[in-house]
Design a protein around this motif. Sequence first.
Motif, PDB file in Angstrom:
ATOM      1  N   THR A 129      26.763   0.245  -7.307  1.00  0.00           N
ATOM      2  CA  THR A 129      27.669  -0.683  -6.645  1.00  0.00           C
ATOM      3  C   THR A 129      28.297  -0.007  -5.425  1.00  0.00           C
ATOM      4  N   GLY A 130      29.050  -0.771  -4.678  1.00  0.00           N
ATOM      5  CA  GLY A 130      29.746  -0.221  -3.530  1.00  0.00           C
ATOM      6  C   GLY A 130      30.755   0.847  -3.912  1.00  0.00           C
ATOM      7  N   HIS A 131      31.294   0.771  -5.125  1.00  0.00           N
ATOM      8  CA  HIS A 131      32.225   1.809  -5.590  1.00  0.00           C
ATOM      9  C   HIS A 131      31.494   3.142  -5.737  1.00  0.00           C
ATOM     10  N   ASP A 132      30.259   3.075  -6.235  1.00  0.00           N
ATOM     11  CA  ASP A 132      29.457   4.301  -6.328  1.00  0.00           C
ATOM     12  C   ASP A 132      29.164   4.865  -4.943  1.00  0.00           C
ATOM     13  N   VAL A 143      25.247  -6.953  -3.164  1.00  0.00           N
ATOM     14  CA  VAL A 143      26.386  -6.612  -4.005  1.00  0.00           C
ATOM     15  C   VAL A 143      26.047  -5.492  -4.990  1.00  0.00           C
ATOM     16  N   VAL A 144      24.892  -5.576  -5.641  1.00  0.00           N
ATOM     17  CA  VAL A 144      24.510  -4.579  -6.648  1.00  0.00           C
ATOM     18  C   VAL A 144      23.047  -4.205  -6.438  1.00  0.00           C
ATOM     19  N   ALA A 145      22.731  -2.921  -6.577  1.00  0.00           N
ATOM     20  CA  ALA A 145      21.354  -2.434  -6.537  1.00  0.00           C
ATOM     21  C   ALA A 145      20.987  -1.903  -7.919  1.00  0.00           C
ATOM     22  N   ILE A 146      19.826  -2.341  -8.416  1.00  0.00           N
ATOM     23  CA  ILE A 146      19.384  -1.963  -9.754  1.00  0.00           C
ATOM     24  C   ILE A 146      18.023  -1.295  -9.654  1.00  0.00           C
ATOM     25  N   VAL A 147      17.880  -0.127 -10.273  1.00  0.00           N
ATOM     26  CA  VAL A 147      16.627   0.617 -10.271  1.00  0.00           C
ATOM     27  C   VAL A 147      16.080   0.634 -11.692  1.00  0.00           C
ATOM     28  N   ASP A 171       0.827  -1.215   0.000  1.00  0.00           N
ATOM     29  CA  ASP A 171       0.000   0.000   0.000  1.00  0.00           C
ATOM     30  C   ASP A 171       0.854   1.254   0.000  1.00  0.00           C
ATOM     31  N   ILE A 172       2.149   1.109   0.259  1.00  0.00           N
ATOM     32  CA  ILE A 172       3.032   2.267   0.378  1.00  0.00           C
ATOM     33  C   ILE A 172       3.600   2.581  -0.999  1.00  0.00           C
ATOM     34  N   ASN A 173       3.122   3.642  -1.599  1.00  0.00           N
ATOM     35  CA  ASN A 173       3.562   4.042  -2.932  1.00  0.00           C
ATOM     36  C   ASN A 173       3.612   5.566  -3.011  1.00  0.00           C
ATOM     37  N   LEU A 174       4.574   6.064  -3.770  1.00  0.00           N
ATOM     38  CA  LEU A 174       4.674   7.501  -4.027  1.00  0.00           C
ATOM     39  C   LEU A 174       4.553   7.748  -5.532  1.00  0.00           C
ATOM     40  N   PRO A 175       3.977   8.854  -5.918  1.00  0.00           N
ATOM     41  CA  PRO A 175       3.794   9.130  -7.357  1.00  0.00           C
ATOM     42  C   PRO A 175       5.123   9.109  -8.107  1.00  0.00           C
ATOM     43  N   GLY A 176       5.129   8.424  -9.243  1.00  0.00           N
ATOM     44  CA  GLY A 176       6.306   8.416 -10.104  1.00  0.00           C
ATOM     45  C   GLY A 176       7.435   7.535  -9.635  1.00  0.00           C
ATOM     46  N   GLN A 177       7.159   6.621  -8.717  1.00  0.00           N
ATOM     47  CA  GLN A 177       8.240   5.831  -8.139  1.00  0.00           C
ATOM     48  C   GLN A 177       8.821   4.830  -9.136  1.00  0.00           C
ATOM     49  N   ALA A 178      10.124   4.613  -9.025  1.00  0.00           N
ATOM     50  CA  ALA A 178      10.805   3.518  -9.701  1.00  0.00           C
ATOM     51  C   ALA A 178      10.987   2.378  -8.693  1.00  0.00           C
ATOM     52  N   HIS A 179      11.544   1.274  -9.170  1.00  0.00           N
ATOM     53  CA  HIS A 179      11.636   0.087  -8.324  1.00  0.00           C
ATOM     54  C   HIS A 179      13.070  -0.427  -8.262  1.00  0.00           C
ATOM     55  N   LEU A 180      13.477  -0.818  -7.071  1.00  0.00           N
ATOM     56  CA  LEU A 180      14.840  -1.269  -6.823  1.00  0.00           C
ATOM     57  C   LEU A 180      14.851  -2.754  -6.518  1.00  0.00           C
ATOM     58  N   ALA A 181      15.788  -3.457  -7.102  1.00  0.00           N
ATOM     59  CA  ALA A 181      16.040  -4.863  -6.787  1.00  0.00           C
ATOM     60  C   ALA A 181      17.506  -5.003  -6.408  1.00  0.00           C
ATOM     61  N   ILE A 182      17.795  -6.006  -5.610  1.00  0.00           N
ATOM     62  CA  ILE A 182      19.147  -6.186  -5.076  1.00  0.00           C
ATOM     63  C   ILE A 182      19.697  -7.527  -5.529  1.00  0.00           C
ATOM     64  N   LEU A 183      20.862  -7.499  -6.116  1.00  0.00           N
ATOM     65  CA  LEU A 183      21.585  -8.727  -6.424  1.00  0.00           C
ATOM     66  C   LEU A 183      22.394  -9.107  -5.192  1.00  0.00           C
ATOM     67  N   ALA A 203      17.127  -7.472 -14.807  1.00  0.00           N
ATOM     68  CA  ALA A 203      18.446  -6.878 -15.052  1.00  0.00           C
ATOM     69  C   ALA A 203      19.485  -7.426 -14.081  1.00  0.00           C
ATOM     70  N   ALA A 204      19.058  -7.730 -12.889  1.00  0.00           N
ATOM     71  CA  ALA A 204      20.004  -8.288 -11.909  1.00  0.00           C
ATOM     72  C   ALA A 204      20.622  -9.585 -12.408  1.00  0.00           C
ATOM     73  N   GLU A 205      19.851 -10.328 -13.198  1.00  0.00           N
ATOM     74  CA  GLU A 205      20.379 -11.585 -13.745  1.00  0.00           C
ATOM     75  C   GLU A 205      21.494 -11.361 -14.759  1.00  0.00           C
ATOM     76  N   LEU A 206      21.614 -10.143 -15.260  1.00  0.00           N
ATOM     77  CA  LEU A 206      22.602  -9.849 -16.305  1.00  0.00           C
ATOM     78  C   LEU A 206      23.933  -9.367 -15.746  1.00  0.00           C
ATOM     79  N   VAL A 207      23.991  -9.104 -14.452  1.00  0.00           N
ATOM     80  CA  VAL A 207      25.260  -8.673 -13.852  1.00  0.00           C
ATOM     81  C   VAL A 207      26.231  -9.852 -13.836  1.00  0.00           C
ATOM     82  N   GLU A 208      27.451  -9.597 -14.278  1.00  0.00           N
ATOM     83  CA  GLU A 208      28.475 -10.651 -14.307  1.00  0.00           C
ATOM     84  C   GLU A 208      29.485 -10.400 -13.196  1.00  0.00           C
ATOM     85  N   ILE A 209      29.599 -11.376 -12.288  1.00  0.00           N
ATOM     86  CA  ILE A 209      30.542 -11.271 -11.170  1.00  0.00           C
ATOM     87  C   ILE A 209      31.428 -12.503 -11.181  1.00  0.00           C
ATOM     88  N   ASP A 210      32.718 -12.281 -11.115  1.00  0.00           N
ATOM     89  CA  ASP A 210      33.675 -13.380 -11.015  1.00  0.00           C
ATOM     90  C   ASP A 210      34.057 -13.525  -9.541  1.00  0.00           C
TER      91      ASP A 210
END
Length: 780
Positions: A77-80, A124-128, A37-49, A138-145
């Motif tokens: 990423t953590g570098h950001d 490890v990675v946050a994707i909006v 129920d918690i939504n703000l107008p124009g919001q994007a969505h974040l997923a975490i790898l 998109a999280a599935e497309l991140v390549e981590i060695d």
Amino acid sequence: MDANATQTAEDQFGIGQPVRRKEDVRLLTGGGTYTDDINLPGQAHLAILRSPHAHARILSLDTSAAKAAPGVLLVLTGHDAAADGIGLFPVMVEVPPMDGTQPLYAPPRSILQTEAVRFVGDPVVAIVAETRAQAMDAAELVEIDYEMLPSVTDTARALDPDAPVIWPERGSNLCVTWSNGRKAETDAAFAKAHRIAKVELVQNRLVGNPMEPRVAVGAFDMARDRYELHSPSQGVMKVRESLAKFIFKIPMEKLRVVSRDVGGGFGLRGKNFPESAMVLWAAKKLGRPVKWRADRTETFLSDPHGRDHVTKAEMAFDANGKALGMRTNTMAAMGAYLFDFGPRIPTVAGARIAGTVYDLQAVNLQVQCVFTNTHSTDAYRGAGRPEIAYTVERLLDVGANMFGLEKDEIRRRNYIRPDQMPYVNCVGNELDSGDFAGTQQMALDLADWTGFAARRAESEAKGKKRGRGIGYFIEASGGQPQEWARLNMGADGKARLHVGTFSHGQGHETAFAQIVHARLGIPFGDIELVQGDTDEVEQGFGTGGSRSSQMGGVATSRASEAVLAKAKRIAAHLLEAGVADVEFHAGRFAVAGTDLAVTWKQVAAAAQDPTKLPEGEEPGLDERVLYKRSTECNFPNGCHVAEVEIDPETGVLTVDRYAAVDDVGNVINPMLVHGQSHGGIAQGLGQAVLEHALYDNESGQFLTATFQDYAMPRAQDLPDLAIGFNIVPTPINELGVKGAGEGGACGAPPAIVSAACDALGLDHIDMPLTPERVWRALGR
């Protein structure tokens, strides 16, 4: 309304009455504001790898494909985070080390990991993206060695010489060694022992699993240079402080935190979470609101876990079964990182009730908090006190078997007596009130203790085994020894109560309204509760440790009394009488011995008109109170009695009967307290019989990340619960109330395990009492 009618209303809605929860109409008819129920107008969505590995070095990280994916707006990423100056997550406590040992080690925890991952689920990675599905894709497309590293998830092995070290700069997996420092007195007591009871036990790791998964929606107001977080919590002030001070390094007023309705807290919701910081950070970078919502598996991975201790304990007795001393050595898992209060839970927090309700001074506790490649542990319903109670109760049962005593009798020989109250326990806390032997007897009567033999015979006739057990606990409840409330009465005579506590299911809208109604006599329905918004609440410590009624309730009572005192001054002015001559009764202010009177609405209206006020009075009936007390805690307690039946063919254990008598001091609303008791018992039964969060000892993989693998208690797992009160008011607050929220989680595990051991003829069996574990025990 005449005096008799008002009195009837006071009887119906005042303190002590089982008033139905006023918030339930809104919540049960879809009027609540929960996770989605918690939504703000124009919001994007974040997923975490999150890390799929328990321990690995990050060799390379390529996010280019994710950035180019459909709908993706931002990849972080953590570098950001380092480039943007995002701070490290703080540990909010300092646990003093035992003499001669290293200080507590708090490892650095970044918002996202760049060099290594240390548990399955490490972010490890946050994707909006525009939608949640696009962000997850998109999280599935991140390549981590990853370079795999050895891991340790078994708490008992964390300090083994060959255990992989999670933080090499520390040199070992030891976070801190703590002791209450009574080794000499305890050793002396053991030297005089007639018999010594011993037990080795495990506190199984638990996942809290509130009904609603966690959510965080962040926004940034460029014009006001201010962040805004909408997220369920157990109190907004602490969340704001932690995020503002440590993560974003901004003044408090630059961050607003809002919590609406919360579908369960259990200690878990009172934390500063990485995901909350991520949505705020992303919202500022993106220039639009950002929402993250956990699914159930992510709840298992990202909410802090509870318990996970391994303990060796001993209790020394004299020849009459009187306990002389107790010593324990515990290894307590912290996880790979420390959460807000993690190392405090098994040490200082639990030790506040060391010795529990027994006359036992020679107690030495030693705890090694250890790092493991698991998610962090922190406060979970009871937060250290269930663990202490469980250990003490298990030792008493073993001692009873050694002496050939019944479980109730060995406890009677050891309870603190009423003539010893107030009693200063072995860590210096003053137990201000209690009737422990009396509470036990009430519980035995409620459980029909004397009728057990007949029920056992009936079970045996069916080929089943039956046992009974006792679990006595005492709580240290209250938390921070101050709380804030504001009561504002409008010209219409209706009241708005602002509180620094926070209701996440306890029924504060009802209980606090009962207090205001009892103090002011205004209609119960005319009292509105305001909470969970830093724009509305000036200060406060939220809700945790069963503190709301004894801290927020007392602050509410005092704010009500301050409003009443000012109202009397205004009424006296209107009636042209002395304040001492004005009596308040049944919603009217009257001059004693006359028929001169004014109503609440008249006084409330006059309070807004400067021409009708006494000289020197400011307009309005608006009072703020910061209630402080000199003691940190008070001590609710209770005796729980369980009977179990076991099928020896399958090992299936059924909790067949359950009775509990709790001393929570004066009861504001017995219906609410019964609800708290039922919920706590359900969670305690879950730990005792069903729940166990498991990691694979070789791979470090989390094995119980869904409800297919993690067994939550269901309605069919609980018997009818017989609940009673032994009301012993505390003298340390004017309401006489103690905490009521955590007793069931403290009393149920020892009571149920005690009953299982009785049925099986064993000294001890570890939780959870799964069919396989019970079946194997039958074959010993």
